[in-house]
Design a protein around this motif. Structure first.
Motif, PDB file in Angstrom:
ATOM      1  N   SER A  66      31.729  45.896  55.319  1.00  0.00           N
ATOM      2  CA  SER A  66      32.898  46.765  55.448  1.00  0.00           C
ATOM      3  C   SER A  66      33.226  47.079  56.903  1.00  0.00           C
ATOM      4  O   SER A  66      34.380  47.356  57.255  1.00  0.00           O
ATOM      5  N   VAL A  89      33.500  39.584  49.198  1.00  0.00           N
ATOM      6  CA  VAL A  89      32.597  40.457  48.430  1.00  0.00           C
ATOM      7  C   VAL A  89      32.675  40.142  46.944  1.00  0.00           C
ATOM      8  O   VAL A  89      31.652  40.124  46.243  1.00  0.00           O
ATOM      9  N   ALA A  90      33.897  39.879  46.440  1.00  0.00           N
ATOM     10  CA  ALA A  90      34.051  39.564  45.017  1.00  0.00           C
ATOM     11  C   ALA A  90      33.295  38.292  44.653  1.00  0.00           C
ATOM     12  O   ALA A  90      32.621  38.218  43.617  1.00  0.00           O
ATOM     13  N   TYR A  92      37.599  41.415  50.840  1.00  0.00           N
ATOM     14  CA  TYR A  92      37.513  41.653  49.398  1.00  0.00           C
ATOM     15  C   TYR A  92      37.198  40.361  48.652  1.00  0.00           C
ATOM     16  O   TYR A  92      36.366  40.350  47.734  1.00  0.00           O
ATOM     17  N   THR A 105      27.265  45.224  51.292  1.00  0.00           N
ATOM     18  CA  THR A 105      28.691  45.556  51.216  1.00  0.00           C
ATOM     19  C   THR A 105      29.078  46.576  52.274  1.00  0.00           C
ATOM     20  O   THR A 105      30.146  46.472  52.899  1.00  0.00           O
ATOM     21  N   THR A 118      34.939  48.347  47.715  1.00  0.00           N
ATOM     22  CA  THR A 118      35.722  47.110  47.763  1.00  0.00           C
ATOM     23  C   THR A 118      37.224  47.384  47.734  1.00  0.00           C
ATOM     24  O   THR A 118      38.006  46.579  48.249  1.00  0.00           O
ATOM     25  N   LEU A 167      38.628  47.439  51.260  1.00  0.00           N
ATOM     26  CA  LEU A 167      38.429  46.284  52.116  1.00  0.00           C
ATOM     27  C   LEU A 167      39.738  45.530  52.327  1.00  0.00           C
ATOM     28  O   LEU A 167      40.655  45.589  51.520  1.00  0.00           O
TER      29      LEU A 167
END
Length: 344
Positions: free
Chosen positions: A118, A192-193, A189, A114, A181, A184
């Motif tokens: 970023s 990553v989610a 986002y 993560t 998050t 982001l």
């Protein structure tokens, strides 16, 4: 009565274990074939065979070789890697509930990934091969922190302390990831989610090449250490008495387990419980001897993930459920059952 180096009872157990391995392998092949035909666009068995042998249309080749096969191969690899990682952690800690996800190893790998996402675009070519390395660094630092906090000089490594420390560290890392998050961009986002939900997002051959060396090197290394793990299970004093280098072997096995977990998490996201269910299922079927337990756990984990991924793609077509959610539906009740059965 003895036959060679094995008693009749040991030979029967060995034959049963080999039979279990063959059945697992056959089920994986069957699931592999079903998975190749699962998706919004179906390929009949005859079309599938023609495409596999190079006689399919351009569209069929694209669907099978560019989209489905890489994902299926990755499912098998990460299932085997996570299950063997969990089996090693259960062995060296003598904790039946040890698992890279529960102990926070997966969370540490996820935090490293993560952080990287970023600052870099998710579509860049370089991160594909850097992600396993970054995930390994995150997983390694997290494992070091957990085992340092859990180890007491005069008491050794307490299974209960290890489990509680891992859960606490994982919770802290998860909180840090939520904060990250929130900063982001919308596209990152979303990525990553989806990744945190346990979606097998690496669906091309680059990701297969990225994870394959880690699996090919670390799995055989762990299998070679099967007898060492048998000795370690006898307890630290007995293992030392028979000449085992306990601390060195534990460190090597822990490094291999962290490497497997970190590299798998880099391309599979937050898929949990595979390292818990795979070893337990294998142990019930082949017994505690690691010569058979480790390969059985690898096959059980591979079967679990490929089945979960296939179900996730099939249930809500044309949409899909992340593989991690399907595994969690199976794994969460099983974890609660094991927790209730554990005496200490």
């Amino acid at each position: 009565m003895e036959t060679g180096f094995y008693t009749q009872a040991e030979l029967r157990k060995r034959k049963r274990g080999i039979t279990v391995l063959i059945v697992f392998a056959a089920l994986i092949v069957f699931a592999f074939m079903i998975s190749m035909n699962t998706g919004y666009i179906r390929l009949s068995p005859s079309v599938l065979l023609r495409t596999l042998f190079g006689m399919g249309t351009e569209k069929q080749n694209l669907i099978l070789f560019d989209f489905r096969l890489p994902r299926i191969v990755i499912s098998v690899l990460i299932g085997a890697g996570l299950a063997v990682s969990g089996c090693v952690m259960q062995g060296i800690s003598r904790n039946a509930l040890a698992d890279p996800g529960i102990l926070g190893i997966n969370a540490g790998a996820g935090l490293a990934v993560t952080l990287f996402i970023s600052f870099y675009p998710t579509t860049a070519a370089a991160p594909v091969f850097l992600l396993p390395v970054l995930a390994l660094v995150g997983a390694g630092l997290t494992a070091t922190l957990i085992f340092t906090l859990s180890y007491k000089r005069h008491q050794g490594l307490s299974p209960t302390r290890l489990l509680l420390t891992g859960i606490a560290v994982a919770a802290g890392i998860s909180a840090a990831m939520i904060v990250l998050t929130l900063k982001l961009s919308p596209d990152k986002y979303q990525f990553v989610a989806t990744w945190l939900a346990g979606s097998i997002w690496g669906t091309n051959w680059k990701f297969v090449i990225a994870i394959l060396p880690w699996i090919v090197i670390l799995l055989p290394f762990v299998f070679i250490k099967a007898r060492v793990m048998n000795v370690l299970n006898l307890g630290e004093q007995i293992a030392t008495g028979v000449g085992a280098r306990v601390n060195k072997e534990r460190l090597l096995l822990l490094a291999a387990a962290v490497g497997l977990a970190g590299s798998c998490v880099a391309v599979s996201g937050g898929i949990g419980f595979v390292g818990l269910i795979g070893p337990h299922l294998a142990r019930r079927l082949v017994g505690p001897k690691h010569e058979l337990l480790l390969p059985a756990a690898a096959l059980a984990g591979a079967l679990l993930v490929i089945t979960a991924d296939t179900l996730g793609r099939w249930v809500l077509q044309p949409s899909e459920i992340p593989t991690g959610i399907v595994v969690a539906v199976i794994g969460a009740p099983y974890f609660l059952y094991l927790l209730a059965k554990t005496k200490s």
